[in-house]
Design a protein around this motif. Sequence first.
Motif, PDB file in Angstrom:
ATOM      1  N   PRO A 145      -2.846  -0.761  -3.914  1.00 22.80           N
ATOM      2  CA  PRO A 145      -3.905  -0.008  -3.241  1.00 22.80           C
ATOM      3  C   PRO A 145      -3.415   1.397  -2.879  1.00 22.80           C
ATOM      4  CG  PRO A 145      -3.734  -2.211  -2.310  1.00 22.80           C
ATOM      5  CD  PRO A 145      -2.558  -2.044  -3.226  1.00 22.80           C
ATOM      6  N   HIS A 200      -8.488  -1.404   0.373  1.00 31.00           N
ATOM      7  CA  HIS A 200      -8.466  -2.859   0.138  1.00 31.00           C
ATOM      8  C   HIS A 200      -7.978  -3.174  -1.272  1.00 31.00           C
ATOM      9  CE1 HIS A 200     -10.326  -3.378   3.917  1.00 31.00           C
ATOM     10  NE2 HIS A 200     -11.439  -2.754   3.564  1.00 31.00           N
ATOM     11  N   GLU A 201      -7.482  -4.361  -1.444  1.00 27.11           N
ATOM     12  CA  GLU A 201      -7.031  -4.813  -2.767  1.00 27.11           C
ATOM     13  C   GLU A 201      -8.200  -4.819  -3.747  1.00 27.11           C
ATOM     14  OE1 GLU A 201      -4.097  -6.143  -3.908  1.00 27.11           O
ATOM     15  OE2 GLU A 201      -2.911  -6.187  -2.076  1.00 27.11           O
ATOM     16  N   ARG A 202      -7.917  -4.510  -4.966  1.00 30.88           N
ATOM     17  CA  ARG A 202      -8.972  -4.549  -5.982  1.00 30.88           C
ATOM     18  C   ARG A 202      -8.358  -4.937  -7.317  1.00 30.88           C
ATOM     19  NH1 ARG A 202      -7.420  -0.020  -7.072  1.00 30.88           N
ATOM     20  NH2 ARG A 202      -7.949   1.103  -5.211  1.00 30.88           N
ATOM     21  N   ASP A 206     -11.567   5.255  -2.225  1.00 35.61           N
ATOM     22  CA  ASP A 206     -10.681   4.114  -1.951  1.00 35.61           C
ATOM     23  C   ASP A 206     -10.667   3.747  -0.464  1.00 35.61           C
ATOM     24  OD1 ASP A 206      -8.486   2.285  -2.595  1.00 35.61           O
ATOM     25  OD2 ASP A 206      -7.281   3.658  -1.392  1.00 35.61           O
ATOM     26  N   THR A 258      -7.084   3.131 -12.063  1.00 34.41           N
ATOM     27  CA  THR A 258      -6.664   2.365 -10.885  1.00 34.41           C
ATOM     28  C   THR A 258      -5.459   1.487 -11.220  1.00 34.41           C
ATOM     29  OG1 THR A 258      -8.233   0.614 -11.413  1.00 34.41           O
ATOM     30  CG2 THR A 258      -8.990   2.326  -9.900  1.00 34.41           C
ATOM     31  N   LYS A 262      -2.250   8.181  -0.003  1.00 33.03           N
ATOM     32  CA  LYS A 262      -2.533   7.850  -1.398  1.00 33.03           C
ATOM     33  C   LYS A 262      -1.704   8.736  -2.312  1.00 33.03           C
ATOM     34  CE  LYS A 262      -7.091   6.605   0.001  1.00 33.03           C
ATOM     35  NZ  LYS A 262      -8.449   7.042   0.223  1.00 33.03           N
ATOM     36  N   ARG A 301       0.887  -1.191   0.000  1.00 33.91           N
ATOM     37  CA  ARG A 301       0.000   0.000   0.000  1.00 33.91           C
ATOM     38  C   ARG A 301       0.905   1.216   0.000  1.00 33.91           C
ATOM     39  NH1 ARG A 301      -4.840   1.302   1.044  1.00 33.91           N
ATOM     40  NH2 ARG A 301      -4.359   3.442   0.693  1.00 33.91           N
TER      41      ARG A 301
END
Length: 422
Positions: free
Chosen positions: A374, A412-414, A409, A370, A241, A226
């Motif tokens: 993450p 979490h993983e996506r 966001d 994206t 982020k 992350r």
Amino acid sequence: MNWDVIVVGGGLAGLTSAAYLGRAGKRVLLLERAENLGGRGTSRNHEGFDFSSGLHALYGGGAAAEVLGDLGVEISAAPAPIAGALISLEGSTHAMPVGFVTLMASDLLGFAEKVEAAKVLYEIDRAPIDSVPELPLSVYLAAIAPTRRVREVVAAILRTVTYSRSARLVSARVAVRQMRRASRDGVRYLHGGWAGLTAGLARAALHAGVDVRVAQNVERVVHDGRVRGVVVSGQRVACDKVVLAVGPRAAESLTGEDLGADSLVPMRASCLDVALTSLPVPRHRFVVGVDEPFFFNVQSEVARLAPEGAALASVVEYLEPAEHGDRGRLEAVFDRLQPGWRQTAVRAQFLRSITVMGAHPTPGTGRGVTTHVPGLFVCGDWITSGVGEILSDAALGSGREAAHHAVEDSGHEREPARARVA
Ligand SMILES: Cc1cc2nc3c(=O)[nH]c(=O)nc-3n(C[C@H](O)[C@H](O)[C@H](O)COP(=O)(O)OP(=O)(O)OC[C@H]3O[C@@H](n4cnc5c(N)ncnc54)[C@H](O)[C@@H]3O)c2cc1C
């Protein structure tokens, strides 16, 4: 301080993203490595002439117009005049067939070709956009315009609105939509050049509380499953982020991640902008090459880009992916359309091979905002998937979309929106 979001890159995409993030209440830091904001979307004044990074025009009806409206950015601009537009073929100029009257009056095509061209132009203007296939423009044109001369003329007009030399790399639907925007929503030339667009977006970002810093070269994005922060001049700056608003190669080298840059084909051009104390041939101010891939335009005829009585004239040559520009070829266009220009020229800017758009909008390819890290998002004019726009519409549209994803966001993983090839 731990920032909520760091935006890397202060071009149109980064400024847009930062403005939306700031408005969503995030603590946002924007870092631009150059001394000035704007990236390719800016302009500089030299002795009263406003030079942008080559010929630029703002299209209505797309993501850029929506974003500017959302953010309350007002643009000072003049509509592009289409009356008097010319086509250049085999060294001579002809009226550009932009409608039924100009088509029928044009000496460019024979009668049967005019009938075919009328059908093709009608199809491009009127067919339901969903019925235009998601196929390369070259395939679509071959199907709707069997006669070579008609196809070449239509392809030249579409090349001018998409900025791409390579009809096989451009989606037919994207090209047709861009053409409709030009004819229905309008095209504008900015007074003072594209610095006005950058300044408007920068004001919106500052107004939204974004901390904007220039001359800050981001060296790396720190992530370990992350996002943790970025490294600038050897110093780590923490954040939750990151929005990378840089080109695809730069984004890969900052993250060490495969973001699909290898599958993207940039759209490039070569440009010559010349400041003239007077325009030798005023009639030649909007000329599209058919057998040579150029567009000659004197935007200062309507936009405030030059002192009274003077002119800023530009020629752009659309390049194939592996091709390089050549100043001599662009000067030859000036020689032909504006004989005597060398005597009135006071300054010139030559851009040999500049990226107009980070990726061609090729059917079956494209990348979204994206990534599989993450908290890491990308935006810029190389984001063509999901956003579905080109040029500055892609930059502003993806900037907005990256901001929305960053706000939503959860960490979490996506599934990432990866580049894909059909
Ligand atoms: C000749 C030409 C003609 C064009 N004509 C049109 C037109 O008619 N209509 C239209 O809509 N669009 C046009 N465009 C396209 C438009 O200019 C671009 O789509 C838009 O400016 C791209 O913005 P961007 O933010 O995606 O990228 P950029 O402008 O490239 O911004 C990226 C920014 O990131 C910064 N950066 C890179 N690496 C780092 C780092 N490590 N740390 C910090 N900062 C970094 C760069 O300095 C730059 O400022 C044209 C472009 C060109 C070149």
